[in-house]
Design an enzyme around this catalytic site. Structure first.
Site, PDB file in Angstrom:
ATOM      1  N   HIS A  87      -2.067   0.653   0.677  1.00  0.00           N
ATOM      2  CA  HIS A  87      -0.833  -0.118   0.454  1.00  0.00           C
ATOM      3  C   HIS A  87      -1.128  -1.359  -0.390  1.00  0.00           C
ATOM      4  CE1 HIS A  87       0.129   1.714   4.575  1.00  0.00           C
ATOM      5  NE2 HIS A  87       1.083   2.198   3.809  1.00  0.00           N
ATOM      6  N   LYS A 143      -1.306   9.434  -3.225  1.00  0.00           N
ATOM      7  CA  LYS A 143      -1.581  10.058  -1.931  1.00  0.00           C
ATOM      8  C   LYS A 143      -0.415  10.979  -1.516  1.00  0.00           C
ATOM      9  CE  LYS A 143      -3.168  10.312   2.399  1.00  0.00           C
ATOM     10  NZ  LYS A 143      -1.983  10.400   3.175  1.00  0.00           N
ATOM     11  N   GLN A 172       6.018  13.518  -2.919  1.00  0.00           N
ATOM     12  CA  GLN A 172       7.047  12.491  -2.719  1.00  0.00           C
ATOM     13  C   GLN A 172       7.330  11.773  -4.046  1.00  0.00           C
ATOM     14  OE1 GLN A 172       7.054   9.553   0.684  1.00  0.00           O
ATOM     15  NE2 GLN A 172       6.099   8.249  -0.836  1.00  0.00           N
ATOM     16  N   MET A 203       5.851   1.926   5.350  1.00  0.00           N
ATOM     17  CA  MET A 203       6.220   2.006   6.769  1.00  0.00           C
ATOM     18  C   MET A 203       5.326   1.077   7.593  1.00  0.00           C
ATOM     19  SD  MET A 203       7.591   5.815   7.465  1.00  0.00           S
ATOM     20  CE  MET A 203       6.057   6.670   7.619  1.00  0.00           C
ATOM     21  N   GLY A 204       4.661   0.149   6.925  1.00  0.00           N
ATOM     22  CA  GLY A 204       3.839  -0.829   7.637  1.00  0.00           C
ATOM     23  C   GLY A 204       2.491  -0.270   8.042  1.00  0.00           C
TER      24      GLY A 204
HETATM   25  P1  AMP Z   1       3.566   4.860   3.943  1.00  0.00           P
HETATM   26  O1  AMP Z   1       3.501   3.522   4.587  1.00  0.00           O
HETATM   27  O2  AMP Z   1       2.623   5.862   4.513  1.00  0.00           O
HETATM   28  O3  AMP Z   1       4.973   5.367   3.788  1.00  0.00           O
HETATM   29  O4  AMP Z   1       3.040   4.643   2.443  1.00  0.00           O
HETATM   30  C1  AMP Z   1       3.629   3.697   1.594  1.00  0.00           C
HETATM   31  C2  AMP Z   1       3.087   3.883   0.205  1.00  0.00           C
HETATM   32  O5  AMP Z   1       1.680   3.708   0.212  1.00  0.00           O
HETATM   33  C3  AMP Z   1       3.345   5.287  -0.360  1.00  0.00           C
HETATM   34  O6  AMP Z   1       3.731   5.170  -1.731  1.00  0.00           O
HETATM   35  C4  AMP Z   1       2.014   5.962  -0.229  1.00  0.00           C
HETATM   36  O7  AMP Z   1       1.795   6.989  -1.174  1.00  0.00           O
HETATM   37  C5  AMP Z   1       1.074   4.792  -0.476  1.00  0.00           C
HETATM   38  N1  AMP Z   1      -0.256   5.089   0.075  1.00  0.00           N
HETATM   39  C6  AMP Z   1      -0.554   5.498   1.336  1.00  0.00           C
HETATM   40  N2  AMP Z   1      -1.878   5.730   1.459  1.00  0.00           N
HETATM   41  C7  AMP Z   1      -2.429   5.466   0.249  1.00  0.00           C
HETATM   42  C8  AMP Z   1      -3.759   5.518  -0.275  1.00  0.00           C
HETATM   43  N3  AMP Z   1      -4.783   5.902   0.468  1.00  0.00           N
HETATM   44  N4  AMP Z   1      -3.943   5.172  -1.563  1.00  0.00           N
HETATM   45  C9  AMP Z   1      -2.903   4.779  -2.343  1.00  0.00           C
HETATM   46  N5  AMP Z   1      -1.617   4.709  -1.920  1.00  0.00           N
HETATM   47  C10 AMP Z   1      -1.386   5.044  -0.639  1.00  0.00           C
END
Ligand code: AMP
Length: 281
Positions: free
Chosen positions: A37, A149, A153, A30-31
């Protein structure tokens, strides 16, 4: 590095890439990209020929009253980071391109989506599953990369890929943390200085639970009590759930055995954070 906004165009490009024998790695986000990420992107770049990153703040996974409007957006910086990581292409559609007038189909995940985050956010995982199913169809990847994290999901999406015979593999990457242990999250930006300090409650509670299990404790009530008591040192952090579950299906366990996962969610002011830790008892 190209930025593609149109789903049809994206699909055409990814189909051509696959037809020419390229292995496509896909990182849906989601950016507001951070090092968590970037760890997914690095993994994809290391394992695949082409890496496609999607940047889309998906409205259907936010309930009314949640933070859709103020969710951090920083496309310019995200683009720079993706370029530095050798990303081949960013897919950055608008909401109306993903959900045009007349859109009406939804993927409903099953039992796995009714517990923990699913209980706290009842429509969330249907939104996540639907958008990921669409993104997988548009981007056509061999492997999609997700973070531990969001462990629940990941399990739900793995089940969806299996149930719907989607032709890709999912890869889970470890949680990237700040030096003090706080899991990186785009939502950490919402925290005030004092909330940021107390946000350490989540990692501290998980670490306390893990330590107890490693010391031989198997009684889940005792483990949960000990995790809960950690929160008294961090008064701004209000726990929502503290769970000890089977890491295959997230059902609560009474005694730790085999593969166990500790999961917590807590509110700091208006900000809701989640974290988890896998423990091999
Ligand atoms: P989001 O942008 O929050 O939807 O996250 C996109 C992806 O990044 C998802 O697969 C999350 O699980 C992963 N992600 C977010 N935070 C972390 C983190 N601290 N460590 C590893 N992966 C992450």
């Amino acid at each position: 590095m190209k930025v593609i906004k149109c789903p049809k165009k994206m699909h055409k490009i990814s189909s051509e890439l696959s037809l020419s024998g390229k292995k496509i790695g896909f990182v849906p986000t989601m950016g507001a990209l951070h090092k968590g990420h970037l760890s997914l992107i690095k993994k994809s770049v290391s394992l695949c020929d082409e890496t496609i990153v999607s940047i889309f703040v998906n409205p259907t996974q936010f309930a009314k009253g949640e933070d859709l409007a103020c969710y951090p957006r920083n496309f310019k910086e995200d683009k720079t980071l993706c370029r530095q990581e050798d990303v081949s292409l960013i897919f950055h559609p608008s909401s109306s391109a993903m959900y045009p007038n007349g859109f009406q189909s939804t993927v409903f995940p099953g039992k796995l989506a009714t517990v923990l985050e699913g209980k706290a956010r009842p429509s969330h995982f249907a939104g996540v599953a639907t958008v990921c199913c669409k993104l997988f169809n548009i981007v056509n990847p061999s492997i999609a990369f997700f973070g531990q994290k969001d462990y629940q999901q990941f399990l739900i999406l793995k089940q969806m890929v299996f149930d719907l015979n989607l032709p890709l593999k999912l890869f889970m990457c470890p949680i990237v943390r700040e030096k003090d242990g706080l899991a990186l999250s785009s939502r950490n930006k919402y925290l005030s200085k004092s909330e940021r300090a107390d946000a350490l409650a989540l990692f501290s509670a998980l670490s306390a639970g893990k330590k107890l299990i490693f010391s031989g404790e198997r009684n889940v009530s005792k483990i949960k009590n000990s995790m809960n008591s950690v929160f008294s040192d961090f008064p701004l952090a209000k726990p929502e759930y503290i769970e000890v579950a089977d890491s295959d299906n997230l059902s609560p366990v009474k005694k730790c055995s085999g593969k166990t996962i500790l999961l917590v969610s807590a509110k700091l002011g208006k900000t809701r954070l989640i974290d988890n830790m896998l423990v091999k008892a």
